[in-house]
Design a protein around this motif. Structure first.
Motif, short mmCIF file in Angstrom:
data_model
loop_
_atom_site.label_atom_id
_atom_site.label_comp_id
_atom_site.label_asym_id
_atom_site.label_seq_id
_atom_site.Cartn_x
_atom_site.Cartn_y
_atom_site.Cartn_z
N UNK A 38 5.98 1.23 -12.38
CA UNK A 38 5.53 1.33 -11.00
C UNK A 38 5.63 -0.01 -10.27
N UNK A 39 5.31 -1.11 -10.96
CA UNK A 39 5.43 -2.42 -10.34
C UNK A 39 6.90 -2.80 -10.10
N UNK A 41 1.22 -0.63 9.74
CA UNK A 41 -0.18 -0.83 9.39
C UNK A 41 -0.59 0.14 8.27
N UNK A 42 -0.21 1.40 8.40
CA UNK A 42 -0.57 2.42 7.40
C UNK A 42 0.11 2.13 6.07
N UNK A 43 1.43 1.82 6.13
CA UNK A 43 2.15 1.57 4.88
C UNK A 43 1.63 0.32 4.18
N UNK A 44 1.39 -0.74 4.95
CA UNK A 44 0.84 -1.96 4.35
C UNK A 44 -0.54 -1.73 3.76
N UNK A 45 -1.33 -0.88 4.40
CA UNK A 45 -2.67 -0.58 3.89
C UNK A 45 -2.61 0.11 2.54
N UNK A 46 -1.57 0.90 2.30
CA UNK A 46 -1.47 1.59 1.01
C UNK A 46 -1.38 0.59 -0.14
N UNK A 47 -0.72 -0.55 0.09
CA UNK A 47 -0.63 -1.59 -0.94
C UNK A 47 -1.90 -2.43 -0.99
N UNK A 87 6.65 4.19 -5.89
CA UNK A 87 5.88 3.14 -6.58
C UNK A 87 4.43 3.55 -6.76
N UNK A 88 3.80 4.02 -5.71
CA UNK A 88 2.39 4.41 -5.80
C UNK A 88 2.19 5.58 -6.76
N UNK A 89 3.13 6.51 -6.78
CA UNK A 89 3.01 7.67 -7.67
C UNK A 89 3.09 7.24 -9.13
N UNK A 90 3.97 6.30 -9.45
CA UNK A 90 4.10 5.82 -10.82
C UNK A 90 2.85 5.05 -11.26
N UNK A 91 2.31 4.24 -10.37
CA UNK A 91 1.09 3.49 -10.70
C UNK A 91 -0.08 4.45 -10.94
#
Length: 477
Positions: A357-358, A265-271, A338-342
């Motif tokens: 990042x994508x 749930x937490x990881x999916x929420x990050x996206x 990925x999140x850090x690059x974006x």
């Protein structure tokens, strides 16, 4: 029979995704932003469309109970095709006032609600048709072809819309008609052991049977009086309510599965948190807001889809050889990257960094699709896989009901504060883009959570393997 089913699934995956591609969140988000002049809220509604469907996962499981899965999936596929064909009619509606944009969003929501039923039931078909030792590789190839078709179709549609934006009115109906060939191919699939399971379902009332980790109470007992009460009193609404109660009881009792779902749930929420804002920023700020469909869709859609397709084949053998929690830890590492690059690309206004990042997002999604579709099989048995999958999809839908809108709220709040202090007017990075830092924090939190849960999962596996074989056979039957 495995090879026969696999051949038909590949043929279906080469054509049916043509319609599904044009309902995909990032593509439709770019179209909503550029053609329908939609803001972050409309984009959030569209990107959350799959979650409106996932919330009904247990309903799909209930409707498919005691029915053959493939004909039911075919019916849903036809419904998706019809809704996609209807999208072309929005070209006749006025863009002013948001009439066309919100009608477009409504049709996409209908399509994604129907698609959630396909996803829910298809996982049960895969569980029965493909052995565990090769399941990841088989599904990886099916999904790989599916994603390749998605990437090609969305890029071709973007090229057409760059030359003539209103061409989507022709693209949607034509693609929908071609997709019917994939529906025909899928109708030829046969489900192994389905007849036996249907006979059992007519005797045993719908219930959440225990997980392989819940102890010796997992043995099944046929209570004749309970069966008859269920048959007499079981209206469709009542059965659905009971299924929901049983699913949440299962969540309470299976502690490891509960922890697994929480960190997922937490990881999916990050996206989910960052995608509506990312689509808006790329479509309206980092590319021309009225043109450059190809560039915007290439970055937010094609790059992650192609990367997912290619790297899924590399993830599949790892999935087959690795326990699900270790696999989730590996995916957590790629998600953090990925999140850090974006965040870095958005903060420096460099589209090429966002594109990298994508690429990392696609790397994470390559394994994530396998884990999302098959991960619950590590906790369930053949008899209760539908309940586990339905609960899993429904929880995904729950977070999708509010997380994208939370991201938009944070983005607008930061933008309001930016206007008050004049930060971006003085040459600074728009404060709204620091929303992506929240996604970085969520992904790190999930990574540490999966790592901690992995120890408990391995301990449970060791305890299960030490049990008497006869006890384990009874419980897993």
């Amino acid at each position: 029979m495995v090879r026969r089913n696999y051949a038909y699934e590949l043929k279906s995956s080469a054509t049916f995704p043509l319609a599904a591609a044009l309902a995909e969140g990032t593509f439709t988000g770019v179209v909503a932003s550029k053609y329908f002049d939609g803001g972050p809220l409309l984009i959030a509604v569209i990107t959350a469309a799959p979650m409106f469907g996932n919330i009904l996962a247990l309903l799909w499981s209930e409707l498919a109970e005691s029915r053959r899965k493939v004909p039911f999936i075919n019916l849903l596929q036809i419904g998706l095709v019809v809704s996609m064909a209807a999208v072309g009619l929005t070209v006749f509606l006025p863009i002013e006032g948001g009439v066309a944009g919100w009608t477009f969003a409504g049709l996409i929501i209908v399509a994604r609600v129907i698609a959630s039923g396909i996803v829910t039931l298809r996982s049960a078909v895969w569980r029965l048709n493909y052995p565990r030792a090769i399941r990841g590789q088989v599904i990886g190839r099916i999904n790989g072809l599916y994603n390749f078709v998605l990437a090609v179709v969305t890029l071709a549609a973007a090229l057409a819309m760059d030359k003539r934006p209103a061409s989507f009115a022709i693209i949607y109906p034509v693609v929908a008609v071609i997709s019917l060939f994939g529906v025909l191919q899928y109708s030829r699939i046969r489900v192994r052991g389905e007849t036996t399971l249907l006979k059992r379902a007519r005797l045993v009332p719908t219930a959440a049977r225990p997980s392989m980790f819940l102890g010796s109470s997992g043995a099944l007992h046929l209570d004749y009086a309970r069966v008859m009460r269920s048959r007499v009193a079981g209206s469709a609404v009542g059965r659905l309510g009971k299924r929901i109660r049983d699913a949440f009881r299962l969540l309470r009792e299976d502690r490891i599965f509960r922890a697994y779902q929480w960190w997922q749930f937490v990881l999916g929420s990050s996206f989910m948190l960052m995608f509506p804002t990312l689509i808006h920023v790329i479509s309206s700020e980092m590319t021309d807001p009225d043109t450059q469909y190809v560039l915007a869709i290439f970055v937010v859609n094609v790059i992650p889809l192609v990367t997912t397709t290619v790297l899924m084949q590399a993830w599949a053998p790892v999935f087959d050889r690795t326990d699900i929690l270790t696999f989730r830890v590996l995916l957590g590492v790629t998600a953090c990257l990925a999140h850090s690059l974006i965040l870095l690309g958005a903060a420096t206004d460099q589209l090429w960094l966002v594109a990298i990042g994508m690429f990392a997002v696609g790397t994470s999604f390559g394994g994530g699709q396998l884990a999302w579709q098959l991960g619950q099989n590590s906790f369930a048995t053949k008899g209760n896989i539908g309940t586990y999958m339905g609960l899993h999809v429904m929880l995904t839908g729950l977070r999708g009901m509010f997380v994208p809108f939370t991201g938009v709220l944070i983005y607008r709040g930061l933008g309001w504060y930016d206007q008050r202090i004049g930060w971006s007017e003085d040459g600074g990075t728009p404060l709204g883009r620091w929303l992506f830092a929240v996604s970085v924090g969520l992904s790190l939190w999930a990574l540490f959570g999966f790592f901690a849960t992995r120890r408990r999962y391995r301990q449970a596996l060791n305890e299960r393997d030490e049990e008497e074989p006869s006890t384990r056979v009874v419980r897993e039957s």
